[in-house]
Write a protein that holds these residues in place. Structure first.
Motif, short mmCIF file in Angstrom:
data_model
loop_
_atom_site.label_atom_id
_atom_site.label_comp_id
_atom_site.label_asym_id
_atom_site.label_seq_id
_atom_site.Cartn_x
_atom_site.Cartn_y
_atom_site.Cartn_z
N VAL A 13 0.86 -1.18 0.00
CA VAL A 13 0.00 0.00 0.00
C VAL A 13 0.90 1.23 0.00
O VAL A 13 1.78 1.37 0.85
CB VAL A 13 -0.94 0.00 1.23
N ALA A 14 0.67 2.10 -0.97
CA ALA A 14 1.52 3.28 -1.12
C ALA A 14 1.40 4.21 0.08
O ALA A 14 0.31 4.47 0.58
CB ALA A 14 1.15 4.04 -2.39
N ASN A 15 2.55 4.68 0.56
CA ASN A 15 2.67 5.60 1.68
C ASN A 15 2.40 4.95 3.03
O ASN A 15 2.42 5.63 4.06
CB ASN A 15 1.76 6.83 1.52
N GLN A 16 2.18 3.64 3.02
CA GLN A 16 2.00 2.91 4.27
C GLN A 16 3.03 1.78 4.36
O GLN A 16 3.79 1.70 5.32
CB GLN A 16 0.58 2.35 4.36
N GLU A 17 3.02 0.91 3.36
CA GLU A 17 4.02 -0.16 3.28
C GLU A 17 5.14 0.22 2.31
O GLU A 17 6.32 0.04 2.62
CB GLU A 17 3.33 -1.46 2.83
N LEU A 18 4.76 0.71 1.16
CA LEU A 18 5.74 1.23 0.21
C LEU A 18 5.79 2.75 0.38
O LEU A 18 5.04 3.50 -0.23
CB LEU A 18 5.36 0.87 -1.23
N THR A 19 6.67 3.19 1.26
CA THR A 19 6.76 4.61 1.63
C THR A 19 7.77 5.33 0.76
O THR A 19 8.63 4.69 0.12
CB THR A 19 7.18 4.75 3.09
N PRO A 20 7.73 6.66 0.74
CA PRO A 20 8.77 7.41 0.04
C PRO A 20 10.17 7.10 0.57
O PRO A 20 11.14 7.09 -0.19
CB PRO A 20 8.38 8.87 0.28
N ASP A 21 10.27 6.85 1.88
CA ASP A 21 11.57 6.51 2.47
C ASP A 21 12.11 5.21 1.86
O ASP A 21 13.30 5.10 1.53
CB ASP A 21 11.45 6.35 3.99
N LEU A 22 11.21 4.22 1.74
CA LEU A 22 11.64 2.94 1.16
C LEU A 22 11.97 3.12 -0.32
O LEU A 22 12.94 2.54 -0.82
CB LEU A 22 10.54 1.90 1.33
N ALA A 23 11.18 3.93 -1.03
CA ALA A 23 11.46 4.19 -2.45
C ALA A 23 12.84 4.83 -2.62
O ALA A 23 13.61 4.47 -3.52
CB ALA A 23 10.38 5.07 -3.05
N PHE A 24 13.16 5.80 -1.75
CA PHE A 24 14.49 6.43 -1.79
C PHE A 24 15.58 5.37 -1.58
O PHE A 24 16.57 5.33 -2.31
CB PHE A 24 14.60 7.52 -0.73
N SER A 25 15.37 4.53 -0.57
CA SER A 25 16.37 3.50 -0.26
C SER A 25 16.55 2.52 -1.42
O SER A 25 17.67 2.11 -1.74
CB SER A 25 15.97 2.73 1.00
N LEU A 26 15.44 2.14 -2.06
CA LEU A 26 15.53 1.25 -3.21
C LEU A 26 16.29 1.91 -4.35
O LEU A 26 17.08 1.26 -5.04
CB LEU A 26 14.13 0.85 -3.68
N GLY A 27 16.04 3.21 -4.55
CA GLY A 27 16.75 3.93 -5.59
C GLY A 27 18.24 4.02 -5.30
O GLY A 27 19.08 3.77 -6.17
N PHE A 28 18.58 4.36 -4.06
CA PHE A 28 19.98 4.53 -3.67
C PHE A 28 20.73 3.20 -3.74
O PHE A 28 21.78 3.07 -4.39
CB PHE A 28 20.06 5.12 -2.27
N ALA A 29 20.18 2.17 -3.08
CA ALA A 29 20.83 0.87 -3.06
C ALA A 29 20.83 0.23 -4.45
O ALA A 29 21.82 -0.37 -4.87
CB ALA A 29 20.15 -0.06 -2.06
N GLY A 30 19.70 0.36 -5.15
CA GLY A 30 19.61 -0.21 -6.49
C GLY A 30 20.64 0.39 -7.42
O GLY A 30 21.28 -0.32 -8.22
N ALA A 31 20.83 1.70 -7.34
CA ALA A 31 21.82 2.37 -8.19
C ALA A 31 23.23 1.87 -7.89
O ALA A 31 24.02 1.62 -8.80
CB ALA A 31 21.73 3.88 -8.01
#
Length: 456
Positions: A13-31
């Protein structure tokens, strides 16, 4: 350790389970993980579907990627296979798609692609997860001209559509189609694509508002499409899901044609063209027994994998195969694409139909595969409870007894969803009423063991 990645990326669920913080972390670690072998400033392709949370999550994901020192080319609203194709076509180092596929608008997800446009291997996802859980404290963060740059690429969706046109090998003049784009990522491309090939197109699900993606439309709700096909006298209907990586067809009689039916039609057509590598179809354990019988009759080999198009793809790549897919409508045509592509599948499916003659209808062609009675039930459970329920002695005993009753004349499969808090029940047999009763009894056991309201 908790697991972030399911069978199709990270989802919740966006902004509850898939949060902006997690999205940032996925972007940073994924890169960092996906570009660690590069000796240049890496580039990501990022795309999204039409749900309201995509802007929020894209901003966070892109911030994470650029904070790690990678550039981002933002393709905007585009199908998942469009991101995979652009990643390969533009020579990017990785790709990311923001979508929860066929799920309703409150859900969202992030799927990552490697430099070649392929979904990530389990080992790569585990490395990204480990980095996120370990945290980024003490890591060197680029500054100055080493920070990543964001570039908008508005023509990406048009480039992708033109690519599909260039490989279509198809004339649809005189054909009447009804297309349901699920108010999702294909709403700009699919109607234009099939009209450009000469078809008369009635387009449904092409008015996304951020909330109506997959709502009573698309590949998981094809009854509305079937009604339109019958009412209009169309030759057939095509239903995509929210990110257009899957397709469900409807024949001229209003009957649904799932991935098993489409793979049967495609296999025979590809074989006649000398393009069915090793005469093999790769499916999953969920595919109908009828596909297996059709393959035996036609002299094809059917190989089954675990559920998930990624496992189908892994087997295809390992064995050098050309056709695979899932009953749900994910079809992989590896000679043309690196991942499931609903619009490409539609092109090849239509080519197979047209190739049999203008007077041949899908309702006749589909008779080449006789589907066994099958029941699919999804039971929603509390988050994190699926494994405990599946392993509970009461449930395992109920499953054992059901299997004994089915005997060799049927199949029973129990699994937890890789994308939602669901337990999925699949039963095949010779009698529809009998297997429906078996499924209902198993559903009751799950409910007694702590399931939420059931959702079939």
């Amino acid at each position: 350790m908790a697991k972030l990645f399911g069978t199709d990326g990270v989802r919740g669920v966006a902004n509850q389970e898939l949060t902006p913080d997690l999205a940032f972390s996925l972007g940073f670690a994924g890169a960092l993980v996906l570009t660690e072998e590069t000796h240049h400033k890496p580039t990501f392709i990022v795309g999204a579907d039409t749900r309201i949370s995509c802007g929020m999550l894209a901003s966070a994901l892109i911030a994470g990627i650029t904070s790690a020192g990678a550039d981002v080319i933002d393709a905007g609203v585009i199908a998942t296979p469009g991101v995979a194709w652009l990643t390969r076509e533009l020579g990017a180092d990785a790709g990311a798609m923001i979508s929860a596929s066929h799920n309703s608008y409150e859900f969202n997800g992030i799927k990552l692609f490697s430099a070649g446009g392929f979904k990530l291997a389990d080992e790569t996802e585990e490395t990204i997860e480990a980095m996120i859980f370990a945290g980024f404290d003490g890591m060197d963060r680029p500054v100055g001209d080493r920070v990543g740059r964001l570039t908008d690429y508005d023509k990406g969706v048009e480039d992708y559509k033109n690519h599909l046109l260039s490989i279509a090998d198809l004339d649809l003049s005189g054909m009447r189609l009804v297309i349901d784009c699920a108010n999702g990522a294909s709403f700009q491309t699919a109607p234009a694509l099939f009209r450009a090939l000469g078809a008369e197109v009635t387009a449904l699900g092409v008015e996304p508002d951020g909330f109506n993606i997959n709502r009573d439309c698309g590949s998981t709700h094809a009854k509305n499409l079937a009604a339109h096909v019958l009412e209009s006298g169309a030759h057939l209907g095509l239903a995509f899901d929210g990110d257009a990586d899957r397709l469900i067809a409807v024949d001229d009689q209003g009957q649904l044609c799932d991935g098993d039916v489409m793979m049967a039609v495609l296999a025979r057509d590809l074989d006649q063209r000398g393009m069915l590598a090793r005469k093999t179809i790769v499916a999953t354990v969920m595919s109908n027994l009828g596909l297996e019988k059709m393959a035996e009759r036609e002299g094809f080999l059917l190989v089954r994998t675990a559920v998930g198009d990624r496992y189908v793809l892994e087997h295809m790549l390992r064995e050098g195969l050309s056709l695979g897919g899932e009953q749900s409508g994910h079809v992989i045509l590896l000679d043309d694409a690196t991942t499931g592509d609903g619009q490409l599948t539609a092109l090849r499916f239509l080519r197979a139909i047209v190739g049999q003659g203008r007077d041949v209808r899908l309702s006749e062609m589909r008779k080449m595969i006789e589907l066994f009675p099958q029941v699919l039930v999804n039971v929603r459970v509390d988050q994190g409870r699926a494994d405990a329920i599946i392993d509970h002695p009461q449930f395992t005993e109920a499953v054992r007894l059901t299997g004994e009753k089915l005997g060799e004349a049927g199949r029973l499969l129990i699994r937890k969803s890789g994308t939602e808090p669901l337990i999925r029940i699949m039963i095949e047999g010779q009698d529809q009423e009998e297997i429906s009763d078996y499924a209902a009894r198993l559903q009751e056991v799950i409910s007694r063991l702590g399931a939420k309201k059931q959702k079939g």
